[in-house]
Design a protein around this motif. Structure first.
Motif, mmCIF file in Angstrom:
data_model
loop_
_atom_site.group_PDB
_atom_site.id
_atom_site.type_symbol
_atom_site.label_atom_id
_atom_site.label_comp_id
_atom_site.label_asym_id
_atom_site.label_seq_id
_atom_site.Cartn_x
_atom_site.Cartn_y
_atom_site.Cartn_z
ATOM 1 N N ASP A 164 8.329 10.282 1.701
ATOM 2 C CA ASP A 164 7.971 9.188 0.801
ATOM 3 C C ASP A 164 9.214 8.622 0.111
ATOM 4 O O ASP A 164 9.981 9.365 -0.505
ATOM 5 C CB ASP A 164 6.960 9.696 -0.236
ATOM 6 C CG ASP A 164 6.294 8.571 -0.999
ATOM 7 O OD1 ASP A 164 6.021 7.522 -0.381
ATOM 8 O OD2 ASP A 164 6.046 8.744 -2.205
ATOM 9 N N GLY A 165 9.440 7.317 0.257
ATOM 10 C CA GLY A 165 10.554 6.652 -0.395
ATOM 11 C C GLY A 165 11.877 6.730 0.345
ATOM 12 O O GLY A 165 12.899 6.263 -0.149
ATOM 13 N N SER A 208 9.021 15.676 -2.721
ATOM 14 C CA SER A 208 8.450 14.391 -2.309
ATOM 15 C C SER A 208 7.412 14.611 -1.215
ATOM 16 O O SER A 208 7.609 15.449 -0.330
ATOM 17 C CB SER A 208 9.545 13.477 -1.756
ATOM 18 O OG SER A 208 10.523 13.232 -2.720
ATOM 19 N N PRO A 209 6.330 13.841 -1.265
ATOM 20 C CA PRO A 209 5.338 13.945 -0.185
ATOM 21 C C PRO A 209 5.979 13.560 1.154
ATOM 22 O O PRO A 209 6.855 12.697 1.206
ATOM 23 C CB PRO A 209 4.271 12.927 -0.566
ATOM 24 C CG PRO A 209 4.479 12.656 -2.018
ATOM 25 C CD PRO A 209 5.922 12.894 -2.291
ATOM 26 N N TYR A 210 5.548 14.213 2.205
ATOM 27 C CA TYR A 210 6.093 13.915 3.526
ATOM 28 C C TYR A 210 5.064 14.225 4.600
ATOM 29 O O TYR A 210 4.079 14.917 4.363
ATOM 30 C CB TYR A 210 7.377 14.707 3.765
ATOM 31 C CG TYR A 210 7.176 16.168 4.098
ATOM 32 C CD1 TYR A 210 7.390 16.638 5.384
ATOM 33 C CD2 TYR A 210 6.761 17.083 3.137
ATOM 34 C CE1 TYR A 210 7.214 17.974 5.702
ATOM 35 C CE2 TYR A 210 6.585 18.414 3.434
ATOM 36 C CZ TYR A 210 6.811 18.861 4.724
ATOM 37 O OH TYR A 210 6.627 20.175 5.039
#
Length: 61
Positions: free
Chosen positions: A10-11, A46-48
């Motif tokens: 994410d990001g 972070s979500p992944y």
């Protein structure tokens, strides 16, 4: 043996990560666990999501 993953964090820009399957690794961690630990060490919590490239359906057009 090595396993190659397409990783979407994410990001961040997508990346490709190759993990060596090593039975001599401490605690005998599998490739998925090693990938998760690497992601956490380098990108925090972070979500992944990830996909093993060899198992993805491939098209030649």
């Amino acid at each position: 043996m090595e396993r190659t993953f397409f990783v979407l964090i994410d990001g961040e820009d997508p990346i490709v990560v190759t993990v060596k399957d090593d039975v001599n690794r401490p605690n005998n961690a599998d490739c998925d666990s090693v990938l998760e630990a690497w992601k956490t060490d380098n990108y925090g919590y972070s979500p992944y999501d990830y996909w093993e490239i060899d198992t993805c359906e491939k098209y030649r057009i």
